[in-house]
Design an enzyme around this catalytic site. Structure first.
Site, PDB file in Angstrom:
ATOM      1  N   ASN A 391       0.821  -1.207   0.000  1.00  8.72           N
ATOM      2  CA  ASN A 391       0.000   0.000   0.000  1.00  8.72           C
ATOM      3  C   ASN A 391       0.858   1.261   0.000  1.00  8.72           C
ATOM      4  O   ASN A 391       1.089   1.859  -1.046  1.00  8.72           O
ATOM      5  CB  ASN A 391      -0.954  -0.013   1.194  1.00  8.72           C
ATOM      6  CG  ASN A 391      -2.186   0.854   0.968  1.00  8.72           C
ATOM      7  OD1 ASN A 391      -2.098   1.931   0.409  1.00  8.72           O
ATOM      8  ND2 ASN A 391      -3.331   0.375   1.404  1.00  8.72           N
ATOM      9  N   ASP A 392       1.340   1.670   1.161  1.00  6.51           N
ATOM     10  CA  ASP A 392       2.064   2.936   1.266  1.00  6.51           C
ATOM     11  C   ASP A 392       3.319   2.973   0.398  1.00  6.51           C
ATOM     12  O   ASP A 392       3.711   4.031  -0.087  1.00  6.51           O
ATOM     13  CB  ASP A 392       2.449   3.202   2.720  1.00  6.51           C
ATOM     14  CG  ASP A 392       1.226   3.353   3.612  1.00  6.51           C
ATOM     15  OD1 ASP A 392       0.186   3.820   3.106  1.00  6.51           O
ATOM     16  OD2 ASP A 392       1.304   3.003   4.805  1.00  6.51           O
ATOM     17  N   VAL A 393       3.969   1.821   0.185  1.00  2.00           N
ATOM     18  CA  VAL A 393       5.240   1.800  -0.545  1.00  2.00           C
ATOM     19  C   VAL A 393       5.055   1.989  -2.043  1.00  2.00           C
ATOM     20  O   VAL A 393       6.032   2.081  -2.780  1.00  2.00           O
ATOM     21  CB  VAL A 393       6.008   0.491  -0.279  1.00  2.00           C
ATOM     22  CG1 VAL A 393       6.357   0.367   1.180  1.00  2.00           C
ATOM     23  CG2 VAL A 393       5.232  -0.720  -0.752  1.00  2.00           C
ATOM     24  N   VAL A 394       3.786   2.059  -2.520  1.00  2.00           N
ATOM     25  CA  VAL A 394       3.523   2.305  -3.941  1.00  2.00           C
ATOM     26  C   VAL A 394       2.650   3.541  -4.127  1.00  2.00           C
ATOM     27  O   VAL A 394       2.129   3.773  -5.222  1.00  2.00           O
ATOM     28  CB  VAL A 394       2.847   1.087  -4.609  1.00  2.00           C
ATOM     29  CG1 VAL A 394       3.790  -0.102  -4.640  1.00  2.00           C
ATOM     30  CG2 VAL A 394       1.550   0.712  -3.909  1.00  2.00           C
ATOM     31  N   ALA A 432       0.039   4.129   7.145  1.00  2.00           N
ATOM     32  CA  ALA A 432       0.025   5.586   7.227  1.00  2.00           C
ATOM     33  C   ALA A 432      -1.382   6.133   7.429  1.00  2.00           C
ATOM     34  O   ALA A 432      -1.563   7.289   7.787  1.00  2.00           O
ATOM     35  CB  ALA A 432       0.644   6.190   5.969  1.00  2.00           C
TER      36      ALA A 432
END
Length: 471
Positions: A391-394, A432
Site C-alpha cells: 500500500n504505502d510503498v507504492v 500511514a
C-alpha cells in the site's frame, strides 16, 4: 596455561574466524542459509572453548546440558511452527532473549564474582545491565504490540511520556554511577528496574509503521549488550559478535529510516507514523471516486500478452501465504515468454528482508529480486505490474503531494508502468492511514480478493488459455 586452556583458546579464535565468515555470507541471499549454519557452528565452538577454559564441575556440566537441550528444543519448535506473518514478532522475541542473556551474565558476575573486578569489568557490567534490560523489555513490548496484545496508551502520545522517560533515564544513570562502589547492593537493582521500565516507556508510543525500525534498533542494542557481556566474562567471540551485530543493526536502522523518509529521532521521540490515529484524511475505504475493478479473467488476459511483468509483494501476500501460488504464476508467464521480476521495497512487510525471505521460501530465483533503486527506472518499460497487498510503498503521493504525510518517502514508482493491477481484500488504508492515489489512476484496476485465491485463479485462467502447456 595448561593444554586444555590452550586448546580452548585456539577453539575460541577459530570460532571468531568462522563467525566473521558467516556474517559476511549473510550479505547475499544466495549464501545466507549456509552462512547461518557457519555462524551457528562458530557459536557452538565458542561455547565448547569457553567450557574447556573454565573446566566446570560435573554438576555444572549437567545444568549446562539441560539448559542447552531445553533451549535447543524451544528454538527448533519455534522455527518450525512460526508462520512468516509472525516473523517480526519472533525476531523481536529473539532480540529480547539476547538482551536477557547478556543481562543475566552481567547480573551473575555482579552478585557472585565482583570482588576482584577491575574498573573495566565494572563498567562493562553497567553497560550490559543497562542495554540488556532496555533490549529485553523493549523487545517484549514490541512483540506485544505486533501481536495485538498491547495497545498505545493515551498518555504515551503526549508530552508526559518524555518526562517519565527522562526520570527513568536519570534513575538508571544514578544506579550506573553508584554501582562500581557497591556492585551487589541497591544501585544494581535501581539500574535494572529503571532500565527495564525505560525500555517499555520508549517502545510503547511507537506505532506499527515504525516498528521495523524499532526491531532493527533493538537488534543493534542486543549486540551492544553482548559485546559488554563479552568483556565481563572475557569472551573474545562475544566481543566480536556483539560489535558486529551492533554495527550491522545501526546500519540497517539507518537504511530503514531512509526508506521511510524518517529520522531515528522522530521515530523514537516524535510520535508514530502509524500510531493510534490516522495521519491523514480518508484513511478508510471512503474517499475514492474513480475506482475501476476487474476480474481475475481480465487480469489474466493482460498478463498473457505482457512481455515484461513486475510483481510487488507486500504484507498482504504474507498474510495470505500466497508465495507459492505467486511462484507458480511466474513460471507460467516465463513459459509464455514474459520477463518476470519482483520489486522489493526496503520496508515492505513488517521487518527488514521480510519479502526476500518469503519469496526465497517459494524458490524464487535470487536474481529476480530487485531493490527499489534498481527496479524504479524499469517501470516505464513494464507492461504489467501486479501489486500484492502493498500500500504505502507504492503511493505516488509520496512524490507528488507535498501535503501528504508520506511526502519525501522513497516509493516504488509503479504508476509509471503501462498497466497496474492491485490485489487487495478491500480499499482499506495502509499503516500511514491515508488513501492511495495509485488506486484512482487511469491505468490501475483493482482485483479484490485474497491474494492466494486471486493468484490461483490467474493460474487457472492462463492454463485454460493454453499458457504453459508447451513447458
Amino acid at each position: 596455561m595448561n593444554v586444555l586452556d590452550l586448546f580452548g583458546y585456539l577453539i575460541d579464535l577459530l570460532a571468531v574466524l568462522l563467525l566473521a565468515l558467516g556474517l559476511k555470507g549473510l550479505s547475499t541471499v544466495r549464501s545466507a542459509r549456509s552462512a547461518n549454519g557457519l555462524a551457528a557452528l562458530a557459536m557452538g565452538l565458542a561455547v565448547l572453548g569457553l567450557l574447556l577454559q573454565l573446566q566446570p564441575d560435573p554438576m555444572a556440566w549437567l545444568w549446562i546440558a539441560i539448559g542447552t537441550a531445553i533451549g535447543g528444543l524451544l528454538g527448533l519448535l519455534t522455527a518450525r511452527r512460526v508462520p512468516m506473518t509472525a516473523m517480526p514478532e519472533t525476531v523481536a522475541l529473539f532480540n529480547g532473549c539476547g538482551g536477557m542473556a547478556s543481562l543475566l551474565v552481567a547480573m551473575a558476575v555482579a552478585l557472585y564474582d565482583s570482588d576482584g573486578a577491575d574498573l573495566v569489568e565494572l563498567i562493562s557490567i553497567v553497560i550490559s545491565v543497562f542495554v540488556g534490560a532496555i533490549t529485553f523489555s523493549g523487545s517484549i513490548a514490541a512483540m506485544g504490540k505486533l501481536q495485538g496484545w498491547l495497545g498505545t496508551p493515551g498518555w504515551t502520545q503526549s508530552s508526559v511520556r518524555h518526562g517519565v522517560n527522562i526520570a527513568l533515564a536519570i534513575a538508571a544513570l544514578v544506579g550506573a554511577f553508584a554501582l562500581p562502589g557497591d556492585p551487589t547492593g541497591s544501585p544494581l537493582w535501581l539500574l535494572l528496574v529503571a532500565s527495564s521500565l525505560l525500555g517499555i516507556g520508549v517502545t510503547l508510543p511507537i506505532g506499527g509503521a515504525d516498528m521495523p525500525v524499532v526491531i532493527s534498533l533493538l537488534n543493534s542494542y542486543s549486540g551492544v549488550a553482548a559485546a559488554a557481556a563479552g568483556f565481563v566474562v572475557g569472551s573474545q567471540l562475544l566481543i566480536v559478535a556483539g560489535a558486529m551485530v551492533g554495527a550491522a543493526g545501526l546500519i540497517l536502522t539507518q537504511v530503514m529510516c531512509t526508506g521511510m523518509n524518517r529520522s531515528l529521532v522522530s521515530v523514537l521521540f516524535g510520535g508514530a507514523l502509524g500510531g493510534s490515529a490516522p495521519v491523514g484524511g480518508g484513511g478508510g475505504e471512503a474517499g475514492y471516486s474513480r475506482i475501476v475493478s476487474c476480474s481475475a479473467e481480465e487480469c489474466a488476459m493482460a498478463l498473457e500478452n505482457a512481455e515484461r511483468v513486475v510483481f510487488v509483494p507486500g504484507y498482504g501476500l504474507a498474510v495470505a501465504q500466497a508465495q507459492h501460488a505467486l511462484r507458480e504464476l511466474s513460471k507460467l508467464l516465463e513459459a509464455n515468454g514474459s520477463e518476470v521480476s519482483y520489486a522489493i521495497h526496503p520496508v515492505a512487510g513488517r521487518m527488514p528482508g521480510h519479502m526476500n525471505v518469503l519469496l526465497a521460501e517459494a524458490d524464487v530465483p535470487y536474481e529476480q529480486l530487485l531493490e527499489m533503486d534498481t527496479i524504479n527506472p524499469e517501470f516505464p518499460r513494464t507492461d504489467v505490474v501486479i501489486v500484492l497487498g502493498a500500500n504505502d510503498v507504492v503511493n505516488p503521493d509520496a512524490k507528488n503531494d507535498a501535503q501528504s504525510p508520506l511526502y519525501g518517502m522513497p516509493v516504488l514508482e509503479v504508476d509509471q508502468a503501462r498497466q497496474v493491477f492491485v490485489v487487495k481484500r478491500s480499499l482499506g488504508a495502509g499503516y500511514a492511514g491515508i488513501k492511495n492515489a495509485l488506486f484512482e489512476l487511469p491505468q490501475t484496476a483493482m482485483v479484490f480478493g485474497d491474494a492466494k485465491a486471486v493468484l490461483q485463479q490467474l493460474c487457472t485462467e492462463l492454463r485454460s488459455q493454453g499458457v504453459g502447456k508447451a513447458a
